[in-house]
Structure formats: structure tokens, C-alpha cells
Scaffold this active site. Structure first.
Site, PDB file in Angstrom:
ATOM      1  N   LYS A  32       0.807  -1.214   0.000  1.00 28.79           N
ATOM      2  CA  LYS A  32       0.000   0.000   0.000  1.00 28.79           C
ATOM      3  C   LYS A  32       0.845   1.271   0.000  1.00 28.79           C
ATOM      4  O   LYS A  32       0.479   2.232  -0.663  1.00 28.79           O
ATOM      5  CB  LYS A  32      -0.990   0.016   1.164  1.00 28.79           C
ATOM      6  N   THR A  33       1.969   1.235   0.669  1.00 27.15           N
ATOM      7  CA  THR A  33       2.830   2.410   0.617  1.00 27.15           C
ATOM      8  C   THR A  33       3.330   2.625  -0.799  1.00 27.15           C
ATOM      9  O   THR A  33       3.406   3.751  -1.283  1.00 27.15           O
ATOM     10  CB  THR A  33       4.030   2.255   1.563  1.00 27.15           C
ATOM     11  N   ASP A 219      -2.892   7.558   4.209  1.00 29.87           N
ATOM     12  CA  ASP A 219      -2.426   6.209   4.540  1.00 29.87           C
ATOM     13  C   ASP A 219      -3.099   5.763   5.836  1.00 29.87           C
ATOM     14  O   ASP A 219      -3.488   6.605   6.649  1.00 29.87           O
ATOM     15  CB  ASP A 219      -0.901   6.265   4.713  1.00 29.87           C
ATOM     16  N   GLU A 220      -3.235   4.485   6.065  1.00 29.47           N
ATOM     17  CA  GLU A 220      -3.808   3.938   7.303  1.00 29.47           C
ATOM     18  C   GLU A 220      -5.168   4.576   7.624  1.00 29.47           C
ATOM     19  O   GLU A 220      -5.429   4.985   8.747  1.00 29.47           O
ATOM     20  CB  GLU A 220      -2.865   4.169   8.495  1.00 29.47           C
ATOM     21  N   GLN A 250      -6.660  -4.046  10.185  1.00 30.82           N
ATOM     22  CA  GLN A 250      -5.540  -3.543  10.974  1.00 30.82           C
ATOM     23  C   GLN A 250      -5.934  -2.313  11.788  1.00 30.82           C
ATOM     24  O   GLN A 250      -5.080  -1.523  12.195  1.00 30.82           O
ATOM     25  CB  GLN A 250      -4.352  -3.215  10.072  1.00 30.82           C
ATOM     26  N   ARG A 598       3.421  -9.211  10.453  1.00 26.80           N
ATOM     27  CA  ARG A 598       4.701  -8.491  10.414  1.00 26.80           C
ATOM     28  C   ARG A 598       5.812  -9.400   9.916  1.00 26.80           C
ATOM     29  O   ARG A 598       6.889  -8.954   9.552  1.00 26.80           O
ATOM     30  CB  ARG A 598       5.114  -7.951  11.803  1.00 26.80           C
TER      31      ARG A 598
END
Length: 767
Positions: A32-33, A219-220, A250, A598
Site C-alpha cells: 500500500k505504501t 495512509d492507514e 488492521q 509483520r
DNA sequence: GATTTACGCCTTTTT
DNA sequence: GGCGTAAATC
């Protein structure tokens, strides 16, 4: 460079999205980044937008920094203008420094951090005649913050959040806001609220900034709260170019006011929105991904994504039940040693639900000489000495900042005692004026007792001197003049050890250097101060550390080759205080999902029935976390069957005492890792606390002279680095200190233990 | 005003 | 069990 070439079809659609709202549902590790950074580059490259018209928002400074770098790497250097990449808070502060006068604040407003808030609340409680025991400041503040995050003011508090003490909270809330206002100060929540208020109340402002930032990327998004959502609505009301990326699985910050509904309702909030799902995972092995998916599928509050990967299925996940928290740590440490022997380049994380779990791991790692970094210990700007200096600067620039004044008026001690201060603040409160004004009056008043009066006058003289120079002198000069003027060094040396004082002075030097650098970059004083106020401990995360310890919350957005999830027990994870509602449990489960995802290559799970807990249920053994039960048994070795819980069925190595299941574990007996003796040549003395251990190690490492702080100039060796020595073999640099013209290295070698070397002679090879 | 003892807490916390 | 803050004491 063809931007679209490195993207998969879904990513490409996202990057090429034209105008209008778009929601990208991006699973963990799906890039996504990458999508955000490529989209920024794409918009600029194709002249759809000019760089300055683009705003990308993240939640942490670290994420913002990384994104900025990645965009720059894509775009190449030297452009006339840059897209703005920043956190919600720093973006708002920057605008507020220009516009806040419209709301009746001065542009030199102060920002109160949690510490400042707490001090202020204590004063308020005292003033309002409330008992701190009944209404603890932290509790009151968290409820106020909760209200602010839902756009509820003091007036509506009682009706919106009815509770037996709602009246009290409402009143304190009211007073709190008033005091902030009087102090020309904003807390973290206010930063967003005032910005929303400004855009809401002044249509011309809204227009102006909507035109300026006509492409907004977030983002997020799953972790946005109400005011952030409203801010985005206001800023995009004109052009509708809102591009958000997030993962509902998340969302782990509900307790801080994040509203998962923001992402779940996006298509309703922004009609005509395009939705794109990124479901290919590039990060983890098949098994890890399968495990994560299976766990999170137990949740109902989700849109549902089907993550898949082309990666190999990889190792089976290992679950370990240990006989105590100590053994759990010892086991993790042994695994880490073995892993690093196998592949020194591994980046490894130990993740846990609550900070206090770090302790055992730290002790064992420290004793074994494995270099590690903890995220969440004191941040640079959170250090006492830095906060003192910041408070001096704040009072110089904002004389109404009572909290800053009270912090430093008797630091270092200059004979202005508690009783004098009580009297002064009382008076200020009665008159409704800043404490500093009362101080000035008191110092002029000849009737007041000589001693305190003199002290006040001396303080005011110093302050006036700095204030006179605040617009002409550089920040670094000002800081130097403060440090000298108050004889800060003397104070530190008086009631702290020489090493500690020296280390604090080093921090101060570093702070002054940072101020110089900031000025060289052409930043304003406030840009520097704001960065200091808004930076967090997460920003200090050392990316070079081989082993990192942190909470699951801090780990969001990061990835590691190997992950250990420790403390997988009912009551701890999920936490007993998050087991009351289905929604709470789902958030815990998302946290578990975050933890699992992670991991890139290897995942280990650890738990113990016999963690030493305090509190009411101390003593009774814990059950394994329900999340362990939710995992498919065929993917996890050691999680399920009765014999997995049984004693000593591991062929691991020589430590059968690890699995002592019932009472036989004797607390006085040295644990296995200690009994076997440390690999270091000097065994550690019995020390009580981590702090002590650290200090001890620091001392032994600095044996000769406490040198200057680590300088990364020259050879490029750094602590945490893996190196090879011709005779001693491979090892990890524990520290690097300047001694005279040389650098002294402390290195732990896996074969021969800890050695002290001089860099110039050691001929170390970086690995 | 500084130093000592005593009490209470003990979930996460991007800013 | 340990740490940080808050009364208590000299």
C-alpha cells in the site's frame, strides 16, 4: 523509468485512478505504501497535478519521512516544488501557525503534551476542590480526549456520555478548555479540532486550502478519528480528490478514538467512490499468511478480503509453552542466537501486548550480549533535559504558558519554593491572568519577603534578557545562553552520577546541533519547536537493529524476517480488560493479525501458564490465548494437543528444566540461561533492575573514559552491526565510543564472547 | 528545601 | 516485584 511496470494490475488501477474519491483496501503486505508513493509520482509525472497541490497524510513522522524519501527516489532530485507529506498533526500545526489568529489565538501558541496536560489537570482538580484519588488526572484527561475525538464539547458532555460522575467531568472539561485558552495553548486533540473549526467557520479559508491541496492521499485510513475525517471532508469538499488506503483488519486504535466506521462507510460517505482491493501479499510465506487469515476471519466487522501469495509456504509456525516468563525469554533468546548464526542479516522482532513484558527479554538479551533495541523507551524529545529546555523556549515565546513557566521557574533550584509558587498561581487564577504577570508584579512589590523576591527578580532578569534577543539571536545561540545562564550542568552534576550528567549534556549538545541544522535548512523557530513537540518515541526506531522489542501496536506498518509473538495467554492477549465486548475482542484479534503479518519468513509463538502476574488473579495459571486455538493445528507445531502441553517432550537441546509444568520450579534456583553461564567472559553481577543492568553495561563498556557520543563519520561501523574479525570470527558491535582520536568498539563474538577493540587496529569487516 | 519512606499502580497510546 | 510519585520527616 516506467512507473507502471513494477505494479500488479490492481496496484496499477489504483495508481492510475483519475479524479474523485477512491478507497484502496490493502491487505497486509500488499504494497500500500508503494501504491501511494507511485501514485504521487504518477500524478506529477503526467502533469495531472503540480507537486505543491498534493498532500499525503500519514499517522507517524516516521511513515511520513519514509514516504517522502520514496517519492523523492521515484521523482529524482531537485524539483521546484515538493508534494507535502506529513502527519495530520504537523500539517494542521503548520496551517494554524498562519491562520490561528482568526480564532483568537496568537500565532506563538504552545502545544501541550501529555505531561503538560497532566500538570494542568492536577492544578484544575486542586482548584476545583476535587480529590485526585476519586478523579485521577489521567482518567479525566482520557475521557476529555475521548469526548474531543467525538466532537463533543463540555456543554454536551453530560447528555452525550451520561455516567455517575459525568457532571464532574463536564465541569473539569470546561475548566480545562478555559485554561488552555488562557495559556494560548493547544493539546494534541485541539490541533485537529481548531483546524476543523477554522475551515468550517471561514469558507474563504476552506476554499483557499481546498484549491491548494487538491489531491489528498491518506495512509492507514482505518485509524482515522472523527475530527480527521471531518478535516478531510472539508478539505476535499471542492475537488473530491480523496484517495485513501487502509485495511479494516488492521484497525487497532479504537481506544484512541479511531473509528473503524470511517473505512467501512467510505463508499456511503463519498458517493461515486471507486473501490480497489489489493489482495496479493508480497511479504510473508504462505503458511504465515494462511495463519493470519484464518485468525482474522473470526471477525465480523470487516469488508472481507482474500489475501493470497505466490511466495512459498515456508516453515511451519512454532509455538512454545514455557514453564515461566523467564524460560519463555530464555527460549526466545536461544532461538534468536541460532537464527542469527544461521543468517546474520535477519531482522528480528519480539512483539508483545503490554510493555512490561519487555523486561524479561531485555534481561536475557543483555546477559547474552545480543544487541537489541526497545521501541517505547524514553524518546529523545521526551527526555527531562530536553523538555526543560523546550519549556524555557516556550515561556520565552509564549509568556502565557503557565505550565512551561512552572516547570522551569525553579529548575534549577533558585529559591522559589512550593509555597511561593502556590501563592503566585493562586493569585493568577483569581485574577485570571498568566502566572508570569503575577510573578512580575510580585517581584516589583517591595512588601514581599526579601529572599523569594530577590530570587524572582533574578529569574525575571534572565528571562527578559532572552526575550529581548528572541527575534535576533539564532535558536542555537539562545539555547546556549540558556544552558549557561541557568548553570544547568552544575545542577545535573549536583544530584546525578557523573555519567548520567554527561549523557544529559550530550543530549543537550545534540539538541542544540539539531536547532542549528534546522536553521541552516531555513526553518522557522516554530517549525523546529513543533517538530520537537510532535515527535514520538516510534521515530527513534533504529532500522539497523538486528533485534527489536516493541508492543504490537508499535509494530504496525513494520516488517521483520522473523517475528516472535510472546505472551500468548488469555487475559494478557486478548487482554482481560478488552474481553468485555465483541467489538473489543475483535480489535484484539486484529492486533493478533497485525502481529502475525509483520513476519516475512519465520514466526514463533510463545506463552506460559506461569507468568508472574500481580493483581487479583495472581497465582492461578493462565490458559493459552484463544487466538492459538483459532489457528489451524496443521500450521502450528506445539499449540494444540495435550502432549504439547506436557513436560519435556522437546529434543531442542539440553534444557529440560524449561518445561517444568507444575510447582517444581524454584524461584531461587538460577534459571537455565544463568546457570549455564553467560558466553561473556565476565559474568554479570546480580542486579535488580534493567536500568541498573544498563548502567552497569554502559560503565563496563566505557571503561576507560566516557567518550563523546557515537560518531557515525568515517568507517561506517555502527553499534548493532554484524562484523567479522580475522581471529575472533563473527560478532555484533555493542557500542562504539570515541576515545581520543580513535573509536573503541565493544563487540560480542559468537565464539569468544565480548571483546574490546580499537577500530583502527581491529580490521573489522562489516557483514 | 532536600532526603527518605510509603503507597499505589500494573493495556494498548501513531500525535 | 519494581518503579514513580506523594506525603513525611529532618
Amino acid at each position: 523509468m516506467d512507473l507502471l511496470a513494477d505494479l500488479n494490475p490492481q496496484q496499477r488501477i489504483a495508481v492510475q485512478h483519475g479524479r474523485g474519491p477512491a478507497l484502496v483496501l490493502a491487505g497486509a503486505g500488499s504494497g500500500k505504501t508503494r501504491v501511494i508513493t507511485y501514485r504521487i509520482a504518477y500524478l506529477i509525472r503526467n502533469a495531472a497535478a503540480r507537486p505543491e497541490n498534493i498532500l499525503a497524510v500519514t499517522f507517524t513522522n516516521k511513515a511520513a519521512g519514509e514516504m517522502r524519501e520514496r517519492v523523492q527516489a521515484l521523482m529524482g532530485p531537485s524539483r521546484t516544488s515538493e508534494p507535502r507529506v506529513s502527519t495530520f498533526h504537523s500539517f494542521c500545526v503548520r496551517l494554524l501557525r498562519r491562520e490561528i489568529h482568526r480564532l483568537g489565538y496568537r500565532v506563538d501558541f504552545s502545544i501541550y503534551d501529555t505531561d503538560d496536560q497532566r500538570k494542568l489537570m492536577k492544578q484544575i482538580l486542586k482548584d476545583a476542590g476535587k480529590d485526585e484519588k476519586v478523579l485521577p488526572p489521567r482518567e479525566v484527561l482520557s475521557r476529555i480526549s475521548f469526548a474531543k475525538n467525538h466532537n463533543i464539547g463540555p456543554e454536551q458532555y453530560v447528555s452525550q456520555f451520561p455516567s455517575p460522575d459525568a457532571e464532574d467531568i463536564g465541569e473539569l472539561f470546561e475548566r480545562y478548555n478555559t485554561r488552555l485558552r488562557q495559556g494560548n495553548a493547544l493539546d494534541f486533540d485541539d490541533i485537529l479540532l481548531k483546524m476543523v473549526l477554522l475551515l468550517d467557520r471561514f469558507p474563504d479559508q476552506r476554499n483557499y486550502y481546498s484549491d491548494w491541496f487538491r489531491y489528498i492521499l491518506v495512509d492507514e485510513y482505518q485509524d482515522t478519528n472523527r475530527p480527521q475525517y471531518e478535516l478531510l471532508c472539508l478539505l476535499t469538499s471542492k475537488h473530491q480528490n480523496l484517495f485513501v488506503v487502509g485495511d479494516e483488519d488492521q484497525s487497532i486504535y479504537k481506544f484512541r478514538g479511531a473509528d473503524i466506521q470511517n473505512i467501512l462507510r467510505f463508499e456511503r460517505d463519498f458517493p461515486g467512490a471507486t473501490t480497489i482491493k489489493l489482495e496479493q501479499n508480497y511479504r510473508s510465506t504462505g503458511n504465515i499468511l494462511k495463519l493470519a487469515t484464518t485468525v482474522v476471519e473470526n471477525n465480523t466487522e470487516r469488508k472481507g478480503k482474500v489475501l493470497w501469495t505466490e511466495n512459498q509456504s515456508g516453515d511451519v509456525i512454532t509455538c512454545r509453552r514455557s514453564g515461566s516468563a523467564r524460560f519463555e525469554a530464555a527460549w526466545v533468546c536461544r532461538q534468536i542466537r541460532a537464527l542469527l548464526d544461521e543468517e546474520p542479516k535477519y531482522r528480528i522482532a519480539i512483539l508483545y501486548r503490554a510493555n512490561f513484558l519487555s523486561r524479561n527479554f531485555e534481561e536475557v538479551l543483555l546477559a547474552e550480549g545480543i544487541a537489541y533495541a526497545v521501541v517505547g523507551s524514553v524518546a529523545f524529545f521526551g527526555r527531562m533535559e530536553i523538555k526543560d529546555l523546550l519549556a524555557y523556549l516556550r515561556i520565552i515565546f509564549n509568556p502565557e504558558d503557565d505550565i512551561a513557566l512552572l516547570r522551569i521557574i525553579n529548575t534549577p533550584p533558585r529559591g522559589i519554593g512550593a509555597s511561593t509558587l502556590d501563592m503566585l498561581t493562586q493569585k493568577a487564577l483569581e485574577k485570571g491572568v498568566p502566572v508570569l504577570q503575577v510573578v512580575e508584579e510580585a517581584a516589583r512589590d517591595p512588601r514581599l519577603g526579601g529572599r523569594a523576591c530577590k530570587a524572582l527578580q533574578r529569574f525575571l532578569e534572565l528571562l527578559a534578557g532572552w526575550q529581548a534577543r528572541r527575534d535576533t539571536a539564532t535558536m542555537a545561540e539562545l539555547l546556549k545562553s540558556i544552558v549557561e545562564g541557568i548553570e544547568y550542568k552544575k545542577m545535573l552534576e549536583k544530584h546525578e552520577s557523573a555519567e548520567e550528567a554527561a549523557s544529559r549534556m550530550e543530549n543537550i549538545d545534540e539538541f542544540i546541533r539539531a536547532a542549528e541544522e534546522s536553521e541552516e535548512r531555513g526553518e522557522t523557530v516554530f517549525e523546529f519547536l513543533d517538530r520537537a513537540s510532535l515527535s514520538s518515541e516510534l521515530d527513534t526506531l533504529d532500522p539497523n537493529a538486528r533485534v527489536s522489542l516493541m508492543t504490537l501496536h508499535s509494530a504496525k506498518g513494520l516488517e521483520f524476517d522473523v517475528v516472535f509473538l510472546a505472551g500468548m495467554e488469555e487475559g494478557l492477549f486478548p487482554h482481560s480488560q478488552s474481553m468485555n465486548s465483541r467489538a473489543d475482542l475483535e480489535e484484539e484479534r486484529r492486533l493478533c493479525y497485525v502481529g502475525i503479518t509483520r513476519a516475512r519468513r519465520k514466526l514463533f509463538l510463545a506463552w506460559t501458564p506461569f507468568r508472574r502476574n500481580f493483581g487479583p488473579d495472581a497465582g492461578s495459571p493462565s490458559l493459552p490465548s484463544r487466538f492459538l486455538e483459532e489457528m489451524p493445528p496443521e500450521l502450528v507445531e506445539g499449540s494444540r494437543s495435550a502432549q504439547d502441553y506436557a513436560v519435556g517432550d522437546d529434543d531442542d537441546d539440553d534444557d529440560d528444566d524449561d518445561d517444568s509444568f507444575s510447582g517444581e520450579e524454584d524461584e531461587d534456583r538460577a534459571p537455565a540461561w544463568k546457570k549455564r553461564g553467560s558466553i561473556n567472559d565476565t559474568p554479570l553481577p546480580q542486579l535488580k533492575s534493567i536500568a541498573e543492568l544498563r548502567v552497569y553495561l554502559q560503565k563496563t563498556q566505557q571503561a576507560a573514559k566516557p567518550g563523546r557520543s557515537e560518531q557515525s563519520a568515517g568507517a561506517g561501523l555502527k553499534s548493532g552491526m554484524r562484523v567479522r574479525h580475522a581471529q575472533f570470527g563473527d560478532g555484533i558491535i555493542l557500542s562504539r565510543q570515541r576515545v581520543g582520536n580513535d573509536f573503541k568498539l565493544i563487540v560480542t563474538f559468537s565464539r569468544v564472547g565480548r571483546k574490546t577493540l580499537i577500530e583502527r587496529y581491529a580490521k573489522l569487516e562489516a557483514l
